[in-house]
Design a protein around this motif. Structure first.
Motif, PDB file in Angstrom:
ATOM      1  N   VAL A  59       0.551  -1.407   0.035  1.00  0.00           N
ATOM      2  CA  VAL A  59      -0.258   0.568  -0.221  1.00  0.00           C
ATOM      3  C   VAL A  59       0.877   1.308  -0.249  1.00  0.00           C
ATOM      4  N   GLU A  60      -0.078   2.837  -0.709  1.00  0.00           N
ATOM      5  CA  GLU A  60       1.044   3.569  -0.447  1.00  0.00           C
ATOM      6  C   GLU A  60       0.053   4.532   0.501  1.00  0.00           C
ATOM      7  N   VAL A  61       0.959   5.023   2.032  1.00  0.00           N
ATOM      8  CA  VAL A  61       0.064   6.236   2.302  1.00  0.00           C
ATOM      9  C   VAL A  61       0.611   7.470   2.448  1.00  0.00           C
ATOM     10  N   SER A  62      -0.577   8.207   3.085  1.00  0.00           N
ATOM     11  CA  SER A  62       0.299   9.520   3.334  1.00  0.00           C
ATOM     12  C   SER A  62       0.006   9.665   5.005  1.00  0.00           C
ATOM     13  N   PHE A  63       0.717  10.389   5.860  1.00  0.00           N
ATOM     14  CA  PHE A  63       0.502  10.138   6.909  1.00  0.00           C
ATOM     15  C   PHE A  63       0.214  11.577   7.754  1.00  0.00           C
ATOM     16  N   VAL A  64      -0.311  11.911   8.092  1.00  0.00           N
ATOM     17  CA  VAL A  64      -1.248  13.233   8.398  1.00  0.00           C
ATOM     18  C   VAL A  64      -1.252  13.370   9.727  1.00  0.00           C
ATOM     19  N   ARG A  65      -1.764  12.756  11.041  1.00  0.00           N
ATOM     20  CA  ARG A  65      -1.529  13.170  12.016  1.00  0.00           C
ATOM     21  C   ARG A  65      -0.412  12.669  12.284  1.00  0.00           C
ATOM     22  N   ASN A  66       1.267  12.888  12.769  1.00  0.00           N
ATOM     23  CA  ASN A  66       2.419  11.957  12.255  1.00  0.00           C
ATOM     24  C   ASN A  66       2.786  11.846  14.093  1.00  0.00           C
ATOM     25  N   ALA A  73      -3.704   8.087   8.853  1.00  0.00           N
ATOM     26  CA  ALA A  73      -2.521   8.635   7.988  1.00  0.00           C
ATOM     27  C   ALA A  73      -4.042   7.729   6.790  1.00  0.00           C
ATOM     28  N   ILE A  74      -3.876   8.409   5.926  1.00  0.00           N
ATOM     29  CA  ILE A  74      -4.694   8.656   4.065  1.00  0.00           C
ATOM     30  C   ILE A  74      -3.808   7.683   3.072  1.00  0.00           C
ATOM     31  N   ILE A  75      -4.545   6.532   3.164  1.00  0.00           N
ATOM     32  CA  ILE A  75      -4.291   5.361   2.059  1.00  0.00           C
ATOM     33  C   ILE A  75      -4.753   6.015   0.740  1.00  0.00           C
ATOM     34  N   LEU A  76      -3.766   5.903  -0.119  1.00  0.00           N
ATOM     35  CA  LEU A  76      -3.847   6.538  -1.162  1.00  0.00           C
ATOM     36  C   LEU A  76      -3.353   5.583  -1.923  1.00  0.00           C
ATOM     37  N   LYS A  77      -3.180   4.429  -1.870  1.00  0.00           N
ATOM     38  CA  LYS A  77      -3.770   3.310  -2.809  1.00  0.00           C
ATOM     39  C   LYS A  77      -3.066   1.621  -2.380  1.00  0.00           C
ATOM     40  N   PHE A 109      -8.384   1.085  -1.946  1.00  0.00           N
ATOM     41  CA  PHE A 109      -8.637   2.502  -1.273  1.00  0.00           C
ATOM     42  C   PHE A 109      -8.050   2.901  -2.912  1.00  0.00           C
ATOM     43  N   GLU A 110      -8.373   4.115  -3.022  1.00  0.00           N
ATOM     44  CA  GLU A 110      -7.807   4.627  -4.752  1.00  0.00           C
ATOM     45  C   GLU A 110      -7.254   6.775  -3.957  1.00  0.00           C
ATOM     46  N   ASP A 111      -6.464   6.846  -3.756  1.00  0.00           N
ATOM     47  CA  ASP A 111      -6.450   8.136  -3.492  1.00  0.00           C
ATOM     48  C   ASP A 111      -7.500   9.259  -2.141  1.00  0.00           C
ATOM     49  N   GLY A 112      -6.852   8.024  -1.248  1.00  0.00           N
ATOM     50  CA  GLY A 112      -7.916   8.153  -0.049  1.00  0.00           C
ATOM     51  C   GLY A 112      -9.368   7.796  -0.201  1.00  0.00           C
ATOM     52  N   LEU A 113     -10.211   7.387  -1.730  1.00  0.00           N
ATOM     53  CA  LEU A 113     -11.525   7.259  -1.348  1.00  0.00           C
ATOM     54  C   LEU A 113     -11.185   6.063  -1.453  1.00  0.00           C
ATOM     55  N   VAL A 114     -12.598   4.735  -0.631  1.00  0.00           N
ATOM     56  CA  VAL A 114     -12.869   3.679  -1.170  1.00  0.00           C
ATOM     57  C   VAL A 114     -13.322   3.299  -2.173  1.00  0.00           C
ATOM     58  N   GLY A 137     -17.942   7.918  -0.035  1.00  0.00           N
ATOM     59  CA  GLY A 137     -17.110   8.251  -0.962  1.00  0.00           C
ATOM     60  C   GLY A 137     -16.598  10.269  -0.892  1.00  0.00           C
ATOM     61  N   ASN A 138     -16.031  10.531   0.689  1.00  0.00           N
ATOM     62  CA  ASN A 138     -15.135  10.846   1.185  1.00  0.00           C
ATOM     63  C   ASN A 138     -14.487  10.794   1.481  1.00  0.00           C
ATOM     64  N   PRO A 139     -12.759  11.082   1.114  1.00  0.00           N
ATOM     65  CA  PRO A 139     -11.485  10.803   2.074  1.00  0.00           C
ATOM     66  C   PRO A 139     -11.341  10.502   3.250  1.00  0.00           C
ATOM     67  N   VAL A 140     -10.972   8.911   3.363  1.00  0.00           N
ATOM     68  CA  VAL A 140     -11.001   8.218   4.869  1.00  0.00           C
ATOM     69  C   VAL A 140      -9.323   8.309   5.395  1.00  0.00           C
ATOM     70  N   ILE A 141      -9.922   9.256   6.674  1.00  0.00           N
ATOM     71  CA  ILE A 141      -8.419   8.808   7.561  1.00  0.00           C
ATOM     72  C   ILE A 141      -8.626   7.500   8.142  1.00  0.00           C
ATOM     73  N   VAL A 142      -7.807   6.894   8.391  1.00  0.00           N
ATOM     74  CA  VAL A 142      -7.120   5.889   9.371  1.00  0.00           C
ATOM     75  C   VAL A 142      -6.463   5.609  10.745  1.00  0.00           C
ATOM     76  N   ASN A 143      -6.754   4.700  11.455  1.00  0.00           N
ATOM     77  CA  ASN A 143      -5.812   4.178  12.558  1.00  0.00           C
ATOM     78  C   ASN A 143      -4.506   3.312  11.492  1.00  0.00           C
ATOM     79  N   LEU A 144      -3.283   3.998  11.795  1.00  0.00           N
ATOM     80  CA  LEU A 144      -2.805   2.503  10.849  1.00  0.00           C
ATOM     81  C   LEU A 144      -2.427   2.225  11.688  1.00  0.00           C
ATOM     82  N   ALA A 145      -2.681   0.519  11.459  1.00  0.00           N
ATOM     83  CA  ALA A 145      -1.542  -0.520  13.023  1.00  0.00           C
ATOM     84  C   ALA A 145      -1.392  -1.681  12.044  1.00  0.00           C
ATOM     85  N   PRO A 146      -0.124  -1.821  11.870  1.00  0.00           N
ATOM     86  CA  PRO A 146      -0.209  -2.759  11.288  1.00  0.00           C
ATOM     87  C   PRO A 146       1.105  -3.726  13.088  1.00  0.00           C
ATOM     88  N   THR A 147       1.216  -5.449  12.103  1.00  0.00           N
ATOM     89  CA  THR A 147       1.446  -5.717  12.867  1.00  0.00           C
ATOM     90  C   THR A 147       2.268  -5.500  14.373  1.00  0.00           C
TER      91      THR A 147
END
Length: 231
Positions: A59-66, A73-77, A109-114, A137-147
Motif C-alpha cells: 500500500v501507499e499512504v500519506s501520514f497526516v497526524r504523525n 494516515a490516508i491510504i493512497l493506494k 483505496f485509491e487516492d484516499g477514497l474507498v 465517497g469522502n476521503p478517509v483517515i485511518v489509524n494505521l496499525a501494522p503488526t
C-alpha cells in the motif's frame, strides 16, 4: 511558538476549538512546505475510521497526524483490513477471522477514497461508523496499525516525514512490513525541532500547555505501551 500564537491565545484562551482552528492557519502560514496543501489540512470533508486499518499487501499512504500511536494516515493506494483491534501477527489476525473473533472487512483505496470493499462480517466494530466510511465517497483517515513487529516503526516513520505532503510505500513480506519513504522526508534537525509535527497537534499541545494541563511522563509512556498488541 509564542510569537506565532501568543496573540490569538489571549483572544481565545477560553475557547479551545476556536483557538485550534485559527492556530492551524497561522502554523501553515509559517511553514512554507504546508501552504500548498492548506485546503487538505483544513478540509472538514474527511471521515475518520475509529478502529484500525492493517495493510495486507503493498500500500501507499500519506501520514497526516504523525505524533499519534498508531499514526493517522490516508491510504493512497492498496488494500487494508478494517479490524476491531491490532494483532500480533498476520497469522494471528487470519486465525481470529477464521474463528470469528474478528471482523472480516477488506477495503481497497485509491487516492484516499474507498474504491472497493468486501464486508463479510461486521460484528465487533461499530456498524454505523464502518458503513459511513465505506459508503460516503469522502476521503478517509485511518489509524494505521501494522503488526507488533512494526507497530512502533510506523510511528517513527511518521515522525520523520512532513505531514500531508509525504508518500510512503509499505510492503508486506510474510509477517513483517517494510517501509520506503517516497516523498516528504524531513531533515534530522527539522524532526528534532518539532517542525514536522502536524499543525493540529501543535495547536492542541500549545493550548494545553498554556492552560496549565500537565502530562505525567509515566502516564504518557504507559498509554503508548497499552496500545501495543499483546500487552
Amino acid at each position: 511558538m509564542e510569537s506565532q500564537l501568543g496573540k490569538i491565545f489571549q483572544q481565545n484562551k477560553y475557547n479551545r476549538d476556536k483557538f485550534i482552528s485559527e492556530a492551524i492557519n497561522i502554523i501553515i502560514d509559517n511553514t512554507p512546505k504546508l501552504k500548498e496543501v492548506r485546503e487538505k489540512i483544513t478540509s472538514k470533508k474527511y471521515i475518520h475510521y475509529i478502529y484500525y486499518a492493517i495493510p495486507i499487501d503493498t500500500v501507499e499512504v500519506s501520514f497526516v497526524r504523525n505524533n499519534w500511536v498508531p499514526p493517522k494516515a490516508i491510504i493512497l493506494k492498496g488494500k487494508v483490513r478494517f479490524t476491531f483491534m491490532p494483532h500480533e501477527s498476520f497469522s494471528e489476525l487470519e486465525n481470529s477471522i477464521k474463528v470469528q473473533n474478528e471482523d472480516d472487512i477488506i477495503v481497497e483505496f485509491e487516492d484516499g477514497l474507498v474504491k472497493n470493499f468486501n464486508r463479510k462480517r461486521n460484528i465487533f466494530t461499530d456498524f454505523r461508523n464502518t458503513s459511513e466510511v465505506l459508503q460516503s465517497g469522502n476521503p478517509v483517515i485511518v489509524n494505521l496499525a501494522p503488526t507488533l513487529n512494526t507497530f512502533l516503526l510506523s510511528s517513527v516513520i511518521a515522525n520523520n516525514v512532513y505531514p500531508w505532503i509525504n508518500r510512503v510505500r509499505i510492503s508486506r513480506k510474510d509477517e513483517t512490513l517494510e517501509y520506503e519513504i517516497l516523498t516528504g522526508k524531513a531533515e534530522k534537525d527539522e524532526v528534532v525541532n518539532g517542525i514536522t509535527i502536524d499543525p493540529q497537534s501543535k495547536a492542541e499541545m500549545y493550548y494545553d500547555y498554556k492552560t496549565g494541563k500537565k502530562l505525567d511522563k509515566n502516564e504518557v509512556i504507559n498509554a503508548i505501551v497499552y496500545k501495543l498488541p499483546g500487552v
